[in-house]
Write a protein that holds these residues in place. Structure first.
Motif, PDB file in Angstrom:
ATOM      1  N   ASP A 167     -63.056  79.239 -48.609  1.00  0.00           N
ATOM      2  CA  ASP A 167     -63.290  80.649 -48.292  1.00  0.00           C
ATOM      3  C   ASP A 167     -64.073  80.777 -46.990  1.00  0.00           C
ATOM      4  O   ASP A 167     -63.733  81.589 -46.125  1.00  0.00           O
ATOM      5  CB  ASP A 167     -64.094  81.319 -49.416  1.00  0.00           C
ATOM      6  CG  ASP A 167     -63.381  81.324 -50.750  1.00  0.00           C
ATOM      7  OD1 ASP A 167     -62.289  80.735 -50.854  1.00  0.00           O
ATOM      8  OD2 ASP A 167     -63.916  81.933 -51.691  1.00  0.00           O
ATOM      9  N   SER A 168     -65.114  79.979 -46.854  1.00  0.00           N
ATOM     10  CA  SER A 168     -65.992  80.087 -45.682  1.00  0.00           C
ATOM     11  C   SER A 168     -65.263  79.711 -44.397  1.00  0.00           C
ATOM     12  O   SER A 168     -65.584  80.237 -43.319  1.00  0.00           O
ATOM     13  CB  SER A 168     -67.232  79.210 -45.860  1.00  0.00           C
ATOM     14  OG  SER A 168     -66.871  77.847 -46.052  1.00  0.00           O
ATOM     15  N   ASP A 169     -64.295  78.800 -44.475  1.00  0.00           N
ATOM     16  CA  ASP A 169     -63.525  78.435 -43.278  1.00  0.00           C
ATOM     17  C   ASP A 169     -62.772  79.637 -42.734  1.00  0.00           C
ATOM     18  O   ASP A 169     -62.685  79.844 -41.516  1.00  0.00           O
ATOM     19  CB  ASP A 169     -62.515  77.332 -43.610  1.00  0.00           C
ATOM     20  CG  ASP A 169     -63.168  76.032 -44.049  1.00  0.00           C
ATOM     21  OD1 ASP A 169     -64.310  75.780 -43.646  1.00  0.00           O
ATOM     22  OD2 ASP A 169     -62.525  75.276 -44.799  1.00  0.00           O
ATOM     23  N   ILE A 170     -62.219  80.432 -43.657  1.00  0.00           N
ATOM     24  CA  ILE A 170     -61.440  81.602 -43.269  1.00  0.00           C
ATOM     25  C   ILE A 170     -62.356  82.728 -42.802  1.00  0.00           C
ATOM     26  O   ILE A 170     -62.103  83.398 -41.797  1.00  0.00           O
ATOM     27  CB  ILE A 170     -60.579  82.084 -44.461  1.00  0.00           C
ATOM     28  CG1 ILE A 170     -59.753  80.943 -45.042  1.00  0.00           C
ATOM     29  CG2 ILE A 170     -59.701  83.263 -44.070  1.00  0.00           C
ATOM     30  CD1 ILE A 170     -58.833  80.276 -44.086  1.00  0.00           C
ATOM     31  N   ARG A 177     -63.518  78.865 -38.871  1.00  0.00           N
ATOM     32  CA  ARG A 177     -63.852  77.480 -38.562  1.00  0.00           C
ATOM     33  C   ARG A 177     -62.770  76.808 -37.734  1.00  0.00           C
ATOM     34  O   ARG A 177     -61.581  77.046 -37.911  1.00  0.00           O
ATOM     35  CB  ARG A 177     -64.070  76.687 -39.856  1.00  0.00           C
ATOM     36  CG  ARG A 177     -64.526  75.261 -39.585  1.00  0.00           C
ATOM     37  CD  ARG A 177     -64.851  74.495 -40.828  1.00  0.00           C
ATOM     38  NE  ARG A 177     -65.174  73.125 -40.503  1.00  0.00           N
ATOM     39  CZ  ARG A 177     -65.358  72.161 -41.383  1.00  0.00           C
ATOM     40  NH1 ARG A 177     -65.268  72.431 -42.689  1.00  0.00           N
ATOM     41  NH2 ARG A 177     -65.640  70.928 -40.996  1.00  0.00           N
ATOM     42  N   LYS A 178     -63.203  75.965 -36.808  1.00  0.00           N
ATOM     43  CA  LYS A 178     -62.304  75.154 -35.997  1.00  0.00           C
ATOM     44  C   LYS A 178     -62.419  73.696 -36.438  1.00  0.00           C
ATOM     45  O   LYS A 178     -63.481  73.242 -36.867  1.00  0.00           O
ATOM     46  CB  LYS A 178     -62.642  75.299 -34.506  1.00  0.00           C
ATOM     47  CG  LYS A 178     -62.609  76.753 -34.001  1.00  0.00           C
ATOM     48  CD  LYS A 178     -61.231  77.371 -34.186  1.00  0.00           C
ATOM     49  CE  LYS A 178     -61.103  78.744 -33.543  1.00  0.00           C
ATOM     50  NZ  LYS A 178     -61.726  79.809 -34.350  1.00  0.00           N
ATOM     51  N   PHE A 179     -61.303  72.950 -36.327  1.00  0.00           N
ATOM     52  CA  PHE A 179     -61.249  71.574 -36.811  1.00  0.00           C
ATOM     53  C   PHE A 179     -60.783  70.630 -35.708  1.00  0.00           C
ATOM     54  O   PHE A 179     -59.938  70.992 -34.891  1.00  0.00           O
ATOM     55  CB  PHE A 179     -60.269  71.458 -37.983  1.00  0.00           C
ATOM     56  CG  PHE A 179     -60.705  72.182 -39.222  1.00  0.00           C
ATOM     57  CD1 PHE A 179     -61.482  71.546 -40.182  1.00  0.00           C
ATOM     58  CD2 PHE A 179     -60.330  73.493 -39.442  1.00  0.00           C
ATOM     59  CE1 PHE A 179     -61.883  72.198 -41.329  1.00  0.00           C
ATOM     60  CE2 PHE A 179     -60.713  74.167 -40.589  1.00  0.00           C
ATOM     61  CZ  PHE A 179     -61.500  73.519 -41.538  1.00  0.00           C
ATOM     62  N   TRP A 236     -54.556  84.058 -38.280  1.00  0.00           N
ATOM     63  CA  TRP A 236     -55.289  85.285 -38.596  1.00  0.00           C
ATOM     64  C   TRP A 236     -54.472  86.184 -39.495  1.00  0.00           C
ATOM     65  O   TRP A 236     -53.300  86.442 -39.249  1.00  0.00           O
ATOM     66  CB  TRP A 236     -55.630  86.063 -37.325  1.00  0.00           C
ATOM     67  CG  TRP A 236     -56.465  87.272 -37.649  1.00  0.00           C
ATOM     68  CD1 TRP A 236     -57.822  87.328 -37.685  1.00  0.00           C
ATOM     69  CD2 TRP A 236     -56.002  88.579 -38.026  1.00  0.00           C
ATOM     70  NE1 TRP A 236     -58.238  88.587 -38.057  1.00  0.00           N
ATOM     71  CE2 TRP A 236     -57.142  89.375 -38.282  1.00  0.00           C
ATOM     72  CE3 TRP A 236     -54.752  89.147 -38.183  1.00  0.00           C
ATOM     73  CZ2 TRP A 236     -57.047  90.713 -38.680  1.00  0.00           C
ATOM     74  CZ3 TRP A 236     -54.652  90.473 -38.594  1.00  0.00           C
ATOM     75  CH2 TRP A 236     -55.800  91.244 -38.822  1.00  0.00           C
ATOM     76  N   PHE A 237     -55.101  86.643 -40.545  1.00  0.00           N
ATOM     77  CA  PHE A 237     -54.611  87.747 -41.365  1.00  0.00           C
ATOM     78  C   PHE A 237     -55.750  88.165 -42.276  1.00  0.00           C
ATOM     79  O   PHE A 237     -56.779  87.488 -42.377  1.00  0.00           O
ATOM     80  CB  PHE A 237     -53.380  87.348 -42.191  1.00  0.00           C
ATOM     81  CG  PHE A 237     -52.686  88.536 -42.823  1.00  0.00           C
ATOM     82  CD1 PHE A 237     -52.200  89.567 -42.030  1.00  0.00           C
ATOM     83  CD2 PHE A 237     -52.538  88.633 -44.190  1.00  0.00           C
ATOM     84  CE1 PHE A 237     -51.571  90.669 -42.592  1.00  0.00           C
ATOM     85  CE2 PHE A 237     -51.904  89.730 -44.764  1.00  0.00           C
ATOM     86  CZ  PHE A 237     -51.433  90.746 -43.953  1.00  0.00           C
ATOM     87  N   PRO A 247     -60.277  84.449 -36.713  1.00  0.00           N
ATOM     88  CA  PRO A 247     -59.245  83.466 -36.359  1.00  0.00           C
ATOM     89  C   PRO A 247     -59.717  82.036 -36.646  1.00  0.00           C
ATOM     90  O   PRO A 247     -60.763  81.608 -36.152  1.00  0.00           O
ATOM     91  CB  PRO A 247     -59.031  83.707 -34.864  1.00  0.00           C
ATOM     92  CG  PRO A 247     -59.342  85.162 -34.689  1.00  0.00           C
ATOM     93  CD  PRO A 247     -60.492  85.418 -35.614  1.00  0.00           C
ATOM     94  N   TYR A 248     -58.962  81.335 -37.461  1.00  0.00           N
ATOM     95  CA  TYR A 248     -59.388  80.019 -37.950  1.00  0.00           C
ATOM     96  C   TYR A 248     -58.301  78.980 -37.693  1.00  0.00           C
ATOM     97  O   TYR A 248     -57.140  79.317 -37.417  1.00  0.00           O
ATOM     98  CB  TYR A 248     -59.682  80.095 -39.452  1.00  0.00           C
ATOM     99  CG  TYR A 248     -58.528  80.588 -40.300  1.00  0.00           C
ATOM    100  CD1 TYR A 248     -57.607  79.718 -40.877  1.00  0.00           C
ATOM    101  CD2 TYR A 248     -58.351  81.962 -40.526  1.00  0.00           C
ATOM    102  CE1 TYR A 248     -56.545  80.191 -41.640  1.00  0.00           C
ATOM    103  CE2 TYR A 248     -57.289  82.435 -41.292  1.00  0.00           C
ATOM    104  CZ  TYR A 248     -56.390  81.556 -41.839  1.00  0.00           C
ATOM    105  OH  TYR A 248     -55.339  82.019 -42.595  1.00  0.00           O
TER     106      TYR A 248
END
Length: 437
Positions: free
Chosen positions: A315-318, A322-324, A333-334, A356-357
Protein backbone atom coordinates in the motif's frame (compact mmCIF):
# COMPACT_ATOMS: atom_id res chain seq x y z
CA UNK A 1 1.47 -36.94 -17.44
CA UNK A 2 -2.26 -37.58 -17.03
CA UNK A 3 -3.03 -36.17 -20.49
CA UNK A 4 -0.26 -37.97 -22.38
CA UNK A 5 -2.42 -40.49 -24.24
CA UNK A 6 -4.79 -37.71 -25.37
CA UNK A 7 -2.17 -35.27 -26.67
CA UNK A 8 -2.79 -34.70 -30.38
CA UNK A 9 0.04 -32.26 -31.17
CA UNK A 10 3.30 -31.07 -29.64
CA UNK A 11 4.65 -27.56 -30.23
CA UNK A 12 7.93 -25.89 -29.25
CA UNK A 13 8.49 -22.16 -28.74
CA UNK A 14 10.92 -19.86 -26.98
CA UNK A 15 8.21 -17.86 -25.20
CA UNK A 16 4.66 -19.00 -24.48
CA UNK A 17 2.09 -16.39 -23.39
CA UNK A 18 -1.19 -17.59 -21.89
CA UNK A 19 -4.03 -15.07 -22.18
CA UNK A 20 -4.63 -12.60 -25.00
CA UNK A 21 -5.88 -9.61 -23.02
CA UNK A 22 -4.05 -6.24 -22.95
CA UNK A 23 -1.14 -7.63 -20.90
CA UNK A 24 -0.87 -10.81 -22.97
CA UNK A 25 -0.94 -9.05 -26.34
CA UNK A 26 1.81 -6.67 -25.25
CA UNK A 27 3.85 -9.51 -23.73
CA UNK A 28 3.70 -11.57 -26.93
CA UNK A 29 4.45 -8.65 -29.25
CA UNK A 30 7.29 -7.52 -26.99
CA UNK A 31 8.92 -10.94 -26.88
CA UNK A 32 8.57 -11.43 -30.63
CA UNK A 33 10.10 -8.01 -31.34
CA UNK A 34 13.03 -9.14 -29.23
CA UNK A 35 13.57 -12.04 -31.61
CA UNK A 36 11.96 -14.83 -29.59
CA UNK A 37 9.81 -17.46 -31.29
CA UNK A 38 6.59 -16.62 -29.49
CA UNK A 39 3.12 -18.10 -29.14
CA UNK A 40 0.07 -16.28 -27.76
CA UNK A 41 -2.78 -18.50 -26.53
CA UNK A 42 -6.30 -17.07 -26.14
CA UNK A 43 -9.45 -18.89 -25.03
CA UNK A 44 -11.86 -16.65 -27.00
CA UNK A 45 -12.03 -16.10 -30.74
CA UNK A 46 -10.76 -12.53 -30.39
CA UNK A 47 -7.87 -10.80 -28.63
CA UNK A 48 -8.18 -7.89 -26.22
CA UNK A 49 -9.77 -9.32 -23.10
CA UNK A 50 -11.52 -6.56 -21.20
CA UNK A 51 -10.78 -4.10 -24.03
CA UNK A 52 -12.89 -6.10 -26.49
CA UNK A 53 -14.80 -9.02 -24.93
CA UNK A 54 -15.24 -7.02 -21.74
CA UNK A 55 -16.41 -3.81 -23.46
CA UNK A 56 -14.35 -1.68 -21.06
CA UNK A 57 -14.24 1.85 -22.45
CA UNK A 58 -12.31 4.02 -21.69
CA UNK A 59 -8.80 2.66 -21.10
CA UNK A 60 -7.79 3.92 -17.69
CA UNK A 61 -4.47 4.53 -15.95
CA UNK A 62 -1.18 5.94 -17.12
CA UNK A 63 2.52 5.11 -17.28
CA UNK A 64 5.66 6.94 -18.33
CA UNK A 65 5.95 7.67 -22.08
CA UNK A 66 7.25 5.29 -24.71
CA UNK A 67 5.49 2.02 -23.93
CA UNK A 68 3.37 -0.08 -26.28
CA UNK A 69 0.34 1.54 -24.61
CA UNK A 70 1.22 4.77 -26.46
CA UNK A 71 1.54 2.86 -29.73
CA UNK A 72 -1.85 1.17 -29.36
CA UNK A 73 -3.58 4.41 -28.36
CA UNK A 74 -1.98 6.21 -31.30
CA UNK A 75 -3.25 3.58 -33.73
CA UNK A 76 -6.75 3.82 -32.28
CA UNK A 77 -6.96 7.60 -32.26
CA UNK A 78 -5.65 7.89 -35.83
CA UNK A 79 -8.94 6.33 -36.87
CA UNK A 80 -10.82 9.17 -35.17
CA UNK A 81 -9.12 12.51 -35.94
CA UNK A 82 -10.40 15.38 -33.84
CA UNK A 83 -11.74 13.22 -31.01
CA UNK A 84 -9.93 14.17 -27.82
CA UNK A 85 -9.57 12.01 -24.71
CA UNK A 86 -11.52 13.06 -21.62
CA UNK A 87 -9.66 14.58 -18.70
CA UNK A 88 -11.27 13.66 -15.39
CA UNK A 89 -10.28 13.17 -11.77
CA UNK A 90 -9.41 9.63 -12.89
CA UNK A 91 -6.79 11.14 -15.20
CA UNK A 92 -6.83 10.73 -18.97
CA UNK A 93 -9.64 8.48 -20.20
CA UNK A 94 -8.61 7.15 -23.60
CA UNK A 95 -11.44 5.98 -25.81
CA UNK A 96 -11.50 2.54 -27.39
CA UNK A 97 -13.83 1.04 -29.98
CA UNK A 98 -14.01 -2.69 -29.17
CA UNK A 99 -14.70 -3.61 -32.81
CA UNK A 100 -11.71 -1.66 -34.07
CA UNK A 101 -9.54 -3.06 -31.28
CA UNK A 102 -10.34 -6.63 -32.34
CA UNK A 103 -8.75 -5.93 -35.73
CA UNK A 104 -5.94 -3.71 -34.49
CA UNK A 105 -4.63 -6.15 -31.88
CA UNK A 106 -4.64 -9.13 -34.25
CA UNK A 107 -2.68 -7.09 -36.78
CA UNK A 108 -0.26 -5.94 -34.07
CA UNK A 109 0.49 -9.55 -33.10
CA UNK A 110 0.81 -10.66 -36.72
CA UNK A 111 3.19 -7.80 -37.59
CA UNK A 112 5.44 -8.66 -34.64
CA UNK A 113 6.02 -12.20 -35.90
CA UNK A 114 4.33 -13.85 -32.92
CA UNK A 115 1.99 -16.74 -33.60
CA UNK A 116 -1.49 -16.87 -32.11
CA UNK A 117 -3.78 -19.76 -31.15
CA UNK A 118 -7.38 -18.58 -30.75
CA UNK A 119 -10.25 -20.60 -29.27
CA UNK A 120 -7.65 -22.50 -27.26
CA UNK A 121 -7.68 -22.68 -23.47
CA UNK A 122 -4.76 -23.48 -21.18
CA UNK A 123 -5.77 -26.39 -18.96
CA UNK A 124 -2.56 -27.22 -17.09
CA UNK A 125 1.17 -26.65 -16.81
CA UNK A 126 3.96 -29.04 -17.74
CA UNK A 127 6.22 -29.03 -14.71
CA UNK A 128 9.35 -30.85 -13.58
CA UNK A 129 10.23 -30.13 -9.96
CA UNK A 130 10.04 -26.31 -9.81
CA UNK A 131 10.66 -25.78 -13.53
CA UNK A 132 7.78 -24.87 -15.83
CA UNK A 133 8.39 -26.56 -19.16
CA UNK A 134 5.22 -25.57 -20.97
CA UNK A 135 1.44 -25.84 -20.95
CA UNK A 136 -1.35 -28.19 -21.94
CA UNK A 137 -3.99 -26.53 -24.09
CA UNK A 138 -7.43 -27.54 -25.32
CA UNK A 139 -7.83 -26.74 -29.00
CA UNK A 140 -10.62 -27.30 -31.55
CA UNK A 141 -8.74 -30.46 -32.63
CA UNK A 142 -8.04 -31.81 -29.14
CA UNK A 143 -5.38 -31.49 -26.47
CA UNK A 144 -1.91 -30.22 -27.35
CA UNK A 145 1.35 -29.80 -25.44
CA UNK A 146 3.16 -26.49 -25.93
CA UNK A 147 6.73 -26.38 -24.65
CA UNK A 148 8.51 -23.10 -23.99
CA UNK A 149 11.78 -21.91 -22.54
CA UNK A 150 9.83 -19.26 -20.63
CA UNK A 151 6.09 -19.10 -19.94
CA UNK A 152 4.14 -15.94 -19.07
CA UNK A 153 0.82 -16.15 -17.23
CA UNK A 154 -1.39 -13.32 -18.51
CA UNK A 155 -4.67 -15.04 -17.68
CA UNK A 156 -5.74 -12.33 -15.24
CA UNK A 157 -6.77 -14.98 -12.74
CA UNK A 158 -3.23 -16.34 -12.45
CA UNK A 159 -4.60 -19.73 -13.53
CA UNK A 160 -1.29 -21.23 -14.64
CA UNK A 161 0.56 -19.98 -11.58
CA UNK A 162 -2.05 -21.55 -9.32
CA UNK A 163 -1.94 -24.80 -11.31
CA UNK A 164 1.82 -24.85 -10.85
CA UNK A 165 1.45 -24.51 -7.09
CA UNK A 166 2.33 -20.85 -6.71
CA UNK A 167 1.45 -19.08 -3.48
CA UNK A 168 -1.29 -16.51 -3.92
CA UNK A 169 -3.74 -14.25 -2.10
CA UNK A 170 -7.37 -13.49 -2.94
CA UNK A 171 -9.35 -10.44 -1.84
CA UNK A 172 -8.77 -7.94 0.89
CA UNK A 173 -6.68 -8.90 3.86
CA UNK A 174 -9.46 -8.46 6.44
CA UNK A 175 -12.05 -10.90 5.07
CA UNK A 176 -10.92 -12.20 1.66
CA UNK A 177 -13.70 -10.38 -0.23
CA UNK A 178 -12.91 -9.29 -3.79
CA UNK A 179 -14.10 -6.27 -5.70
CA UNK A 180 -17.50 -6.86 -7.35
CA UNK A 181 -18.12 -8.15 -10.85
CA UNK A 182 -19.70 -6.09 -13.63
CA UNK A 183 -20.95 -6.36 -17.20
CA UNK A 184 -20.39 -3.14 -19.12
CA UNK A 185 -22.63 -2.04 -21.97
CA UNK A 186 -23.08 0.78 -24.46
CA UNK A 187 -26.23 2.83 -25.07
CA UNK A 188 -26.92 4.97 -28.12
CA UNK A 189 -29.64 7.42 -29.18
CA UNK A 190 -28.39 9.78 -26.46
CA UNK A 191 -29.21 13.47 -26.95
CA UNK A 192 -25.89 15.30 -26.65
CA UNK A 193 -27.67 18.64 -26.19
CA UNK A 194 -28.66 17.70 -22.65
CA UNK A 195 -26.89 14.42 -21.76
CA UNK A 196 -24.34 14.29 -18.95
CA UNK A 197 -21.25 12.16 -18.39
CA UNK A 198 -20.15 10.83 -15.02
CA UNK A 199 -16.86 9.11 -14.14
CA UNK A 200 -17.89 7.93 -10.67
CA UNK A 201 -19.47 8.55 -7.29
CA UNK A 202 -17.23 11.51 -6.49
CA UNK A 203 -18.04 13.32 -9.73
CA UNK A 204 -19.90 16.58 -8.90
CA UNK A 205 -21.82 16.55 -12.19
CA UNK A 206 -25.13 18.42 -12.16
CA UNK A 207 -28.33 17.84 -14.10
CA UNK A 208 -29.95 20.64 -16.13
CA UNK A 209 -32.23 21.42 -13.19
CA UNK A 210 -29.22 21.91 -10.93
CA UNK A 211 -29.69 18.67 -9.03
CA UNK A 212 -26.88 16.28 -8.22
CA UNK A 213 -26.73 13.27 -10.53
CA UNK A 214 -24.85 11.25 -7.90
CA UNK A 215 -27.61 11.92 -5.37
CA UNK A 216 -30.24 11.01 -7.96
CA UNK A 217 -28.58 7.59 -8.34
CA UNK A 218 -28.36 7.08 -4.57
CA UNK A 219 -32.02 7.87 -4.04
CA UNK A 220 -33.07 5.61 -6.92
CA UNK A 221 -31.10 2.80 -5.31
CA UNK A 222 -32.80 3.37 -1.96
CA UNK A 223 -36.23 3.29 -3.66
CA UNK A 224 -35.37 0.05 -5.42
CA UNK A 225 -35.45 1.70 -8.83
CA UNK A 226 -31.84 0.65 -9.32
CA UNK A 227 -30.59 -2.86 -8.47
CA UNK A 228 -29.12 -3.67 -5.05
CA UNK A 229 -25.60 -2.21 -4.62
CA UNK A 230 -25.93 -0.16 -7.84
CA UNK A 231 -25.70 3.26 -6.24
CA UNK A 232 -23.93 5.02 -9.13
CA UNK A 233 -24.41 4.71 -12.90
CA UNK A 234 -21.13 5.76 -14.53
CA UNK A 235 -21.53 7.24 -18.02
CA UNK A 236 -18.47 7.62 -20.23
CA UNK A 237 -18.33 9.16 -23.69
CA UNK A 238 -17.14 7.00 -26.57
CA UNK A 239 -15.62 7.89 -29.92
CA UNK A 240 -19.13 8.51 -31.24
CA UNK A 241 -21.66 11.26 -30.60
CA UNK A 242 -24.90 10.03 -29.05
CA UNK A 243 -23.29 7.12 -27.21
CA UNK A 244 -22.27 6.37 -23.63
CA UNK A 245 -20.37 3.45 -22.20
CA UNK A 246 -22.18 2.43 -19.01
CA UNK A 247 -20.28 1.02 -16.03
CA UNK A 248 -22.94 0.31 -13.40
CA UNK A 249 -24.05 -3.31 -13.03
CA UNK A 250 -22.71 -4.95 -9.91
CA UNK A 251 -22.87 -8.23 -7.99
CA UNK A 252 -21.03 -8.69 -4.72
CA UNK A 253 -19.51 -11.73 -3.05
CA UNK A 254 -19.62 -13.93 -6.14
CA UNK A 255 -16.61 -16.17 -6.71
CA UNK A 256 -15.62 -15.65 -10.33
CA UNK A 257 -13.39 -18.74 -10.09
CA UNK A 258 -16.49 -20.91 -9.54
CA UNK A 259 -18.35 -22.28 -12.58
CA UNK A 260 -21.74 -22.14 -10.87
CA UNK A 261 -21.23 -18.63 -9.52
CA UNK A 262 -19.95 -17.28 -12.85
CA UNK A 263 -23.20 -18.35 -14.53
CA UNK A 264 -25.35 -16.93 -11.73
CA UNK A 265 -23.45 -13.62 -11.73
CA UNK A 266 -23.81 -13.30 -15.50
CA UNK A 267 -27.57 -13.87 -15.29
CA UNK A 268 -28.05 -11.31 -12.51
CA UNK A 269 -25.90 -8.70 -14.24
CA UNK A 270 -27.65 -9.01 -17.59
CA UNK A 271 -31.01 -8.60 -15.90
CA UNK A 272 -29.65 -5.48 -14.19
CA UNK A 273 -28.92 -3.92 -17.59
CA UNK A 274 -32.65 -3.73 -18.34
CA UNK A 275 -33.33 -2.09 -14.98
CA UNK A 276 -30.55 0.48 -15.42
CA UNK A 277 -31.76 1.30 -18.92
CA UNK A 278 -35.22 2.03 -17.48
CA UNK A 279 -33.70 4.30 -14.83
CA UNK A 280 -31.82 6.32 -17.44
CA UNK A 281 -34.84 6.73 -19.70
CA UNK A 282 -37.10 7.83 -16.87
CA UNK A 283 -34.78 10.06 -14.83
CA UNK A 284 -31.82 11.42 -16.78
CA UNK A 285 -32.22 14.19 -19.37
CA UNK A 286 -30.85 13.25 -22.77
CA UNK A 287 -31.35 9.53 -22.16
CA UNK A 288 -35.11 9.39 -22.76
CA UNK A 289 -34.73 7.44 -26.00
CA UNK A 290 -31.51 5.58 -25.30
CA UNK A 291 -31.28 1.89 -26.09
CA UNK A 292 -28.68 -0.84 -25.72
CA UNK A 293 -26.24 -0.96 -28.61
CA UNK A 294 -23.98 -3.74 -27.31
CA UNK A 295 -22.71 -5.38 -24.13
CA UNK A 296 -19.75 -7.36 -22.89
CA UNK A 297 -19.59 -11.00 -23.92
CA UNK A 298 -17.81 -12.03 -20.75
CA UNK A 299 -17.97 -11.24 -17.06
CA UNK A 300 -16.04 -8.15 -16.00
CA UNK A 301 -13.76 -9.36 -13.21
CA UNK A 302 -11.77 -6.81 -11.25
CA UNK A 303 -9.97 -9.07 -8.82
CA UNK A 304 -9.12 -12.72 -8.18
CA UNK A 305 -5.69 -14.22 -7.45
CA UNK A 306 -2.65 -12.11 -6.73
CA UNK A 307 0.43 -14.30 -7.18
CA UNK A 308 3.07 -13.84 -4.48
CA UNK A 309 6.36 -12.90 -6.04
CA UNK A 310 9.89 -11.94 -5.13
CA UNK A 311 8.49 -8.56 -4.07
CA UNK A 312 4.94 -7.73 -2.96
CA UNK A 313 3.89 -4.21 -3.96
CA UNK A 314 2.62 -2.61 -0.76
CA UNK A 315 0.00 0.00 0.00
CA UNK A 316 2.73 2.45 0.99
CA UNK A 317 4.58 1.95 -2.31
CA UNK A 318 1.49 3.12 -4.19
CA UNK A 319 0.55 5.90 -1.77
CA UNK A 320 4.04 7.35 -1.54
CA UNK A 321 5.11 6.84 -5.15
CA UNK A 322 8.04 4.55 -4.43
CA UNK A 323 10.78 4.11 -7.01
CA UNK A 324 12.76 0.86 -7.41
CA UNK A 325 16.22 0.03 -8.70
CA UNK A 326 14.78 -2.91 -10.67
CA UNK A 327 11.98 -0.81 -12.18
CA UNK A 328 10.37 -2.19 -15.35
CA UNK A 329 7.25 0.06 -15.34
CA UNK A 330 7.84 3.68 -14.42
CA UNK A 331 5.39 6.26 -13.08
CA UNK A 332 2.37 3.98 -13.08
CA UNK A 333 -0.64 6.00 -11.96
CA UNK A 334 -4.29 5.49 -11.19
CA UNK A 335 -6.65 5.88 -8.27
CA UNK A 336 -6.64 3.33 -5.48
CA UNK A 337 -9.98 2.36 -6.98
CA UNK A 338 -11.70 -0.20 -4.75
CA UNK A 339 -15.27 -0.89 -5.78
CA UNK A 340 -17.01 -1.92 -2.57
CA UNK A 341 -16.70 -5.71 -2.07
CA UNK A 342 -19.63 -5.65 0.37
CA UNK A 343 -22.04 -3.00 -0.93
CA UNK A 344 -22.52 -0.17 -3.41
CA UNK A 345 -20.11 2.56 -4.42
CA UNK A 346 -16.53 2.60 -3.20
CA UNK A 347 -15.01 0.72 -0.29
CA UNK A 348 -13.30 3.92 0.85
CA UNK A 349 -15.03 7.27 1.11
CA UNK A 350 -12.65 8.75 -1.44
CA UNK A 351 -10.70 6.93 -4.15
CA UNK A 352 -7.30 8.32 -3.24
CA UNK A 353 -5.03 9.05 -6.18
CA UNK A 354 -1.80 7.12 -6.01
CA UNK A 355 1.45 9.01 -6.48
CA UNK A 356 3.24 7.92 -9.67
CA UNK A 357 5.04 4.74 -8.64
CA UNK A 358 7.32 2.10 -10.12
CA UNK A 359 6.62 -1.59 -10.58
CA UNK A 360 9.75 -3.66 -9.91
CA UNK A 361 10.84 -6.65 -11.94
CA UNK A 362 10.63 -8.84 -8.83
CA UNK A 363 6.84 -8.45 -8.67
CA UNK A 364 6.56 -10.37 -11.96
CA UNK A 365 8.58 -13.35 -10.69
CA UNK A 366 6.57 -15.86 -8.61
CA UNK A 367 8.26 -17.49 -5.67
CA UNK A 368 9.70 -21.00 -6.12
CA UNK A 369 8.83 -21.37 -9.82
CA UNK A 370 11.45 -21.30 -12.56
CA UNK A 371 11.15 -20.26 -16.23
CA UNK A 372 7.88 -18.53 -15.37
CA UNK A 373 6.49 -14.99 -15.14
CA UNK A 374 3.17 -13.33 -14.39
CA UNK A 375 1.90 -10.13 -16.01
CA UNK A 376 -1.26 -8.05 -15.75
CA UNK A 377 -3.53 -7.77 -12.73
CA UNK A 378 -2.28 -11.04 -11.17
CA UNK A 379 1.22 -9.76 -10.33
CA UNK A 380 2.45 -9.62 -6.75
CA UNK A 381 0.82 -6.94 -4.62
CA UNK A 382 -1.60 -6.17 -1.83
CA UNK A 383 -5.35 -5.75 -2.29
CA UNK A 384 -5.11 -1.94 -2.20
CA UNK A 385 -2.04 -1.76 -4.44
CA UNK A 386 -3.77 -4.05 -6.92
CA UNK A 387 -6.72 -1.62 -6.98
CA UNK A 388 -4.42 0.86 -8.74
CA UNK A 389 -2.29 -1.29 -11.06
CA UNK A 390 -5.15 -3.56 -12.27
CA UNK A 391 -6.24 -1.15 -15.04
CA UNK A 392 -5.43 -1.66 -18.71
CA UNK A 393 -2.80 1.01 -19.38
CA UNK A 394 -0.63 -0.26 -16.54
CA UNK A 395 -1.24 -3.93 -17.40
CA UNK A 396 -0.06 -3.28 -20.97
CA UNK A 397 3.23 -1.86 -19.72
CA UNK A 398 3.67 -4.80 -17.33
CA UNK A 399 3.09 -7.18 -20.24
CA UNK A 400 5.64 -5.42 -22.43
CA UNK A 401 8.27 -5.67 -19.70
CA UNK A 402 7.48 -9.35 -19.15
CA UNK A 403 7.94 -10.00 -22.86
CA UNK A 404 11.45 -8.55 -22.80
CA UNK A 405 12.30 -10.56 -19.69
CA UNK A 406 11.01 -13.80 -21.21
CA UNK A 407 12.85 -13.28 -24.50
CA UNK A 408 16.13 -12.71 -22.66
CA UNK A 409 15.55 -15.79 -20.53
CA UNK A 410 14.80 -17.94 -23.58
CA UNK A 411 17.86 -16.70 -25.42
CA UNK A 412 20.18 -17.40 -22.48
CA UNK A 413 18.27 -20.41 -21.17
CA UNK A 414 18.08 -18.98 -17.68
CA UNK A 415 15.21 -18.44 -15.26
CA UNK A 416 13.84 -14.90 -14.75
CA UNK A 417 15.21 -14.58 -11.20
CA UNK A 418 18.72 -14.85 -12.66
CA UNK A 419 18.18 -11.88 -14.98
CA UNK A 420 20.14 -8.70 -14.48
CA UNK A 421 17.52 -5.90 -14.20
CA UNK A 422 19.87 -3.45 -15.88
CA UNK A 423 19.84 -5.50 -19.09
CA UNK A 424 16.06 -5.54 -19.14
CA UNK A 425 15.99 -1.80 -18.47
CA UNK A 426 18.52 -1.14 -21.24
CA UNK A 427 16.27 -2.83 -23.80
CA UNK A 428 13.16 -1.01 -22.58
CA UNK A 429 14.99 2.33 -22.72
CA UNK A 430 16.29 1.53 -26.23
CA UNK A 431 12.63 1.26 -27.28
CA UNK A 432 12.03 4.81 -26.10
CA UNK A 433 10.44 3.90 -22.77
CA UNK A 434 11.08 6.31 -19.91
CA UNK A 435 12.24 4.40 -16.83
CA UNK A 436 14.04 7.04 -14.78
CA UNK A 437 12.92 10.44 -16.09
Amino acid sequence: MLYEKNIQRIYQYDVVVAGGGPAGVCAAVSAARQGAKTLLIERFGILGGMMTSGHVDPILGNVAPGTMYDEIISRMTQLHPGVEPQITRNGVEQHVDPEEAKILLLNLVKESGAECFLQSSVVDVIKEDDEIKGVIISTPTGLAAVYGKCVIDCTGDGFLAAAAGAEYKIGRESDGLCQPNTIEFVVNHVDEASAITCFGGSDPVRLKNGGSYVELCKQANIRGELPPNVSIVRLHKTFYSGERSVNATQVNQFNSLSLAEIAEADLLLRNQITCILGFLRKNVPGYEKCRIKSSASTLGVRETRRIIGEYVLRDSDIEQGRKFEDVVVHNAWFLIDIHNPNGGGQAEKFSHPAKPYDIPMRSLIPLKLENFLVAGRCISGTHRAHASYRVMAICMAIGEAAGVMAALCADREISPRRLNPKEVQQILISRGIHLFQ
